[in-house]
Design a protein around this motif. Structure first.
Motif, PDB file in Angstrom:
ATOM      1  N   SER A  93     -17.836 -17.138 -67.308  1.00 55.32           N
ATOM      2  CA  SER A  93     -18.269 -16.650 -66.000  1.00 55.32           C
ATOM      3  C   SER A  93     -17.083 -16.637 -65.040  1.00 55.32           C
ATOM      4  O   SER A  93     -16.028 -17.211 -65.338  1.00 55.32           O
ATOM      5  CB  SER A  93     -19.389 -17.530 -65.439  1.00 55.32           C
ATOM      6  N   GLY A  94     -17.280 -15.969 -63.898  1.00 56.87           N
ATOM      7  CA  GLY A  94     -16.267 -16.007 -62.860  1.00 56.87           C
ATOM      8  C   GLY A  94     -15.496 -14.726 -62.640  1.00 56.87           C
ATOM      9  O   GLY A  94     -14.687 -14.638 -61.715  1.00 56.87           O
ATOM     10  N   GLY A  95     -15.717 -13.726 -63.480  1.00 59.60           N
ATOM     11  CA  GLY A  95     -15.006 -12.477 -63.296  1.00 59.60           C
ATOM     12  C   GLY A  95     -15.509 -11.716 -62.070  1.00 59.60           C
ATOM     13  O   GLY A  95     -16.498 -12.094 -61.446  1.00 59.60           O
ATOM     14  N   GLY A  96     -14.802 -10.646 -61.735  1.00 64.33           N
ATOM     15  CA  GLY A  96     -15.211  -9.838 -60.602  1.00 64.33           C
ATOM     16  C   GLY A  96     -14.099  -8.925 -60.141  1.00 64.33           C
ATOM     17  O   GLY A  96     -13.087  -8.762 -60.823  1.00 64.33           O
ATOM     18  N   LEU A  97     -14.313  -8.342 -58.973  1.00 63.53           N
ATOM     19  CA  LEU A  97     -13.344  -7.426 -58.365  1.00 63.53           C
ATOM     20  C   LEU A  97     -12.544  -8.186 -57.306  1.00 63.53           C
ATOM     21  O   LEU A  97     -13.132  -8.850 -56.443  1.00 63.53           O
ATOM     22  CB  LEU A  97     -14.069  -6.241 -57.732  1.00 63.53           C
ATOM     23  N   VAL A  98     -11.235  -8.076 -57.383  1.00 62.00           N
ATOM     24  CA  VAL A  98     -10.373  -8.759 -56.426  1.00 62.00           C
ATOM     25  C   VAL A  98      -9.203  -7.853 -56.081  1.00 62.00           C
ATOM     26  O   VAL A  98      -8.776  -7.035 -56.906  1.00 62.00           O
ATOM     27  CB  VAL A  98      -9.887 -10.113 -57.002  1.00 62.00           C
ATOM     28  N   GLY A 128      -9.016 -21.623 -75.370  1.00 63.97           N
ATOM     29  CA  GLY A 128      -8.085 -20.638 -74.838  1.00 63.97           C
ATOM     30  C   GLY A 128      -8.763 -19.462 -74.182  1.00 63.97           C
ATOM     31  O   GLY A 128      -9.983 -19.291 -74.266  1.00 63.97           O
ATOM     32  N   TRP A 129      -7.936 -18.697 -73.507  1.00 68.43           N
ATOM     33  CA  TRP A 129      -8.366 -17.445 -72.883  1.00 68.43           C
ATOM     34  C   TRP A 129      -7.527 -16.302 -73.450  1.00 68.43           C
ATOM     35  O   TRP A 129      -6.296 -16.426 -73.597  1.00 68.43           O
ATOM     36  CB  TRP A 129      -8.183 -17.497 -71.368  1.00 68.43           C
ATOM     37  N   TYR A 130      -8.202 -15.221 -73.761  1.00 68.00           N
ATOM     38  CA  TYR A 130      -7.577 -13.994 -74.211  1.00 68.00           C
ATOM     39  C   TYR A 130      -8.083 -12.870 -73.316  1.00 68.00           C
ATOM     40  O   TYR A 130      -9.079 -13.027 -72.618  1.00 68.00           O
ATOM     41  CB  TYR A 130      -7.937 -13.707 -75.669  1.00 68.00           C
ATOM     42  N   ARG A 131      -7.402 -11.736 -73.356  1.00 66.85           N
ATOM     43  CA  ARG A 131      -7.876 -10.600 -72.568  1.00 66.85           C
ATOM     44  C   ARG A 131      -7.627  -9.298 -73.312  1.00 66.85           C
ATOM     45  O   ARG A 131      -6.738  -9.201 -74.149  1.00 66.85           O
ATOM     46  CB  ARG A 131      -7.197 -10.561 -71.198  1.00 66.85           C
ATOM     47  N   GLN A 132      -8.448  -8.318 -72.971  1.00 67.93           N
ATOM     48  CA  GLN A 132      -8.309  -7.002 -73.589  1.00 67.93           C
ATOM     49  C   GLN A 132      -8.486  -5.941 -72.517  1.00 67.93           C
ATOM     50  O   GLN A 132      -9.567  -5.810 -71.929  1.00 67.93           O
ATOM     51  CB  GLN A 132      -9.326  -6.808 -74.704  1.00 67.93           C
ATOM     52  N   ALA A 133      -7.417  -5.210 -72.255  1.00 61.36           N
ATOM     53  CA  ALA A 133      -7.466  -4.104 -71.305  1.00 61.36           C
ATOM     54  C   ALA A 133      -7.877  -2.831 -72.043  1.00 61.36           C
ATOM     55  O   ALA A 133      -7.697  -2.738 -73.270  1.00 61.36           O
ATOM     56  CB  ALA A 133      -6.105  -3.923 -70.642  1.00 61.36           C
ATOM     57  N   PRO A 134      -8.415  -1.858 -71.341  1.00 54.13           N
ATOM     58  CA  PRO A 134      -8.836  -0.599 -71.993  1.00 54.13           C
ATOM     59  C   PRO A 134      -7.693   0.027 -72.778  1.00 54.13           C
ATOM     60  O   PRO A 134      -6.591   0.196 -72.257  1.00 54.13           O
ATOM     61  CB  PRO A 134      -9.256   0.274 -70.814  1.00 54.13           C
ATOM     62  N   GLY A 135      -7.958   0.351 -74.034  1.00 50.16           N
ATOM     63  CA  GLY A 135      -6.961   0.987 -74.877  1.00 50.16           C
ATOM     64  C   GLY A 135      -5.952   0.047 -75.482  1.00 50.16           C
ATOM     65  O   GLY A 135      -5.068   0.489 -76.229  1.00 50.16           O
ATOM     66  N   ASN A 136      -6.059  -1.246 -75.166  1.00 47.60           N
ATOM     67  CA  ASN A 136      -5.098  -2.222 -75.690  1.00 47.60           C
ATOM     68  C   ASN A 136      -5.768  -3.195 -76.647  1.00 47.60           C
ATOM     69  O   ASN A 136      -6.996  -3.324 -76.664  1.00 47.60           O
ATOM     70  CB  ASN A 136      -4.469  -3.024 -74.542  1.00 47.60           C
ATOM     71  N   GLN A 137      -4.940  -3.878 -77.416  1.00 45.80           N
ATOM     72  CA  GLN A 137      -5.454  -4.923 -78.284  1.00 45.80           C
ATOM     73  C   GLN A 137      -5.682  -6.196 -77.478  1.00 45.80           C
ATOM     74  O   GLN A 137      -5.110  -6.395 -76.406  1.00 45.80           O
ATOM     75  CB  GLN A 137      -4.455  -5.196 -79.414  1.00 45.80           C
ATOM     76  N   ASP A 177      -3.400  -7.143 -64.559  1.00 50.33           N
ATOM     77  CA  ASP A 177      -4.233  -8.228 -65.073  1.00 50.33           C
ATOM     78  C   ASP A 177      -5.668  -7.770 -65.325  1.00 50.33           C
ATOM     79  O   ASP A 177      -6.477  -8.527 -65.875  1.00 50.33           O
ATOM     80  CB  ASP A 177      -4.266  -9.399 -64.084  1.00 50.33           C
ATOM     81  N   THR A 178      -5.981  -6.554 -64.943  1.00 50.21           N
ATOM     82  CA  THR A 178      -7.320  -6.015 -65.162  1.00 50.21           C
ATOM     83  C   THR A 178      -7.636  -5.959 -66.645  1.00 50.21           C
ATOM     84  O   THR A 178      -6.891  -5.364 -67.430  1.00 50.21           O
ATOM     85  CB  THR A 178      -7.441  -4.608 -64.545  1.00 50.21           C
ATOM     86  N   ALA A 179      -8.752  -6.594 -67.021  1.00 45.01           N
ATOM     87  CA  ALA A 179      -9.129  -6.675 -68.437  1.00 45.01           C
ATOM     88  C   ALA A 179     -10.452  -7.422 -68.557  1.00 45.01           C
ATOM     89  O   ALA A 179     -10.922  -8.017 -67.577  1.00 45.01           O
ATOM     90  CB  ALA A 179      -8.058  -7.414 -69.242  1.00 45.01           C
ATOM     91  N   VAL A 180     -11.016  -7.375 -69.734  1.00 45.60           N
ATOM     92  CA  VAL A 180     -12.112  -8.277 -70.076  1.00 45.60           C
ATOM     93  C   VAL A 180     -11.482  -9.556 -70.623  1.00 45.60           C
ATOM     94  O   VAL A 180     -10.652  -9.490 -71.545  1.00 45.60           O
ATOM     95  CB  VAL A 180     -13.067  -7.659 -71.104  1.00 45.60           C
ATOM     96  N   TYR A 181     -11.853 -10.674 -70.056  1.00 47.43           N
ATOM     97  CA  TYR A 181     -11.297 -11.972 -70.446  1.00 47.43           C
ATOM     98  C   TYR A 181     -12.304 -12.695 -71.339  1.00 47.43           C
ATOM     99  O   TYR A 181     -13.490 -12.813 -70.995  1.00 47.43           O
ATOM    100  CB  TYR A 181     -10.982 -12.811 -69.209  1.00 47.43           C
ATOM    101  N   GLY A 209     -17.166 -12.564 -72.939  1.00 43.13           N
ATOM    102  CA  GLY A 209     -16.240 -11.804 -72.112  1.00 43.13           C
ATOM    103  C   GLY A 209     -16.726 -11.671 -70.680  1.00 43.13           C
ATOM    104  O   GLY A 209     -17.930 -11.543 -70.431  1.00 43.13           O
ATOM    105  N   THR A 210     -15.772 -11.690 -69.764  1.00 41.24           N
ATOM    106  CA  THR A 210     -16.074 -11.481 -68.347  1.00 41.24           C
ATOM    107  C   THR A 210     -15.004 -10.541 -67.787  1.00 41.24           C
ATOM    108  O   THR A 210     -13.806 -10.721 -68.039  1.00 41.24           O
ATOM    109  CB  THR A 210     -16.133 -12.816 -67.569  1.00 41.24           C
ATOM    110  N   LEU A 211     -15.441  -9.531 -67.042  1.00 35.67           N
ATOM    111  CA  LEU A 211     -14.542  -8.485 -66.579  1.00 35.67           C
ATOM    112  C   LEU A 211     -13.831  -8.894 -65.295  1.00 35.67           C
ATOM    113  O   LEU A 211     -14.473  -9.312 -64.319  1.00 35.67           O
ATOM    114  CB  LEU A 211     -15.320  -7.189 -66.331  1.00 35.67           C
ATOM    115  N   VAL A 212     -12.526  -8.773 -65.306  1.00 34.26           N
ATOM    116  CA  VAL A 212     -11.699  -8.990 -64.115  1.00 34.26           C
ATOM    117  C   VAL A 212     -11.054  -7.661 -63.744  1.00 34.26           C
ATOM    118  O   VAL A 212     -10.361  -7.059 -64.565  1.00 34.26           O
ATOM    119  CB  VAL A 212     -10.609 -10.050 -64.382  1.00 34.26           C
ATOM    120  N   THR A 213     -11.304  -7.217 -62.527  1.00 34.20           N
ATOM    121  CA  THR A 213     -10.734  -5.963 -62.032  1.00 34.20           C
ATOM    122  C   THR A 213      -9.903  -6.256 -60.800  1.00 34.20           C
ATOM    123  O   THR A 213     -10.411  -6.815 -59.826  1.00 34.20           O
ATOM    124  CB  THR A 213     -11.829  -4.949 -61.681  1.00 34.20           C
TER     125      THR A 213
END
Length: 124
Positions: free
Chosen positions: A6-11, A34-43, A88-92, A117-121
């Motif tokens: 939890s905790g993602g959002g628009l900032v 750990g934390w990982y992230r995936q941006a659109p089109g990226n691994q 830093d925008t990605a799903v975490y 996953g939680t979306l950070v924008t």
């Protein structure tokens, strides 16, 4: 074992967010969280990890801006993200590498568990 992030959002750029991920189940111990992230089109990529003893590891792009921590009593890992950038925008996603579960007199090891996953924008 289940992980709930939890905790993602628009900032706005330069802003801060704090992500949380709680593990649930008959947990005796958790090795690395750990934390990982995936941006659109990226691994999916590693952001940060923390061992049960508190040793941390960060990818270079977040060093000095992000801080990972954990509360072993609550089986929860946190990611404090400061000075956020649009990149830093990605799903975490949170992850545990090895969880030891205890069921009465029995034990079970569960490996490589992912949260939903939680979306950070980061955008103005």
């Amino acid at each position: 074992v289940q992980l709930q992030a939890s905790g993602g959002g628009l900032v706005q750029p330069g802003g801060s967010l704090r992500l949380s991920c709680a593990a649930s189940g008959s947990i005796f111990s958790i090795n690395v969280m750990g934390w990982y992230r995936q941006a659109p089109g990226n691994q999916r990529e590693l952001v940060a990890t923390i061992t049960s003893g508190g040793s941390t590891n960060y990818t270079d792009s977040v060093k000095g801006r992000f801080t990972i921590s954990r509360d072993n009593a609550k089986n929860t890992v946190y990611l404090q993200m400061n000075s956020l950038k649009p990149e830093d925008t990605a799903v975490y996603y949170c992850n545990t590498d090895r969880v030891l579960l205890q069921y009465g007199a029995g034990w079970e090891e569960v490996f490589n568990t992912w949260g939903q996953g939680t979306l950070v924008t980061v955008s103005s």
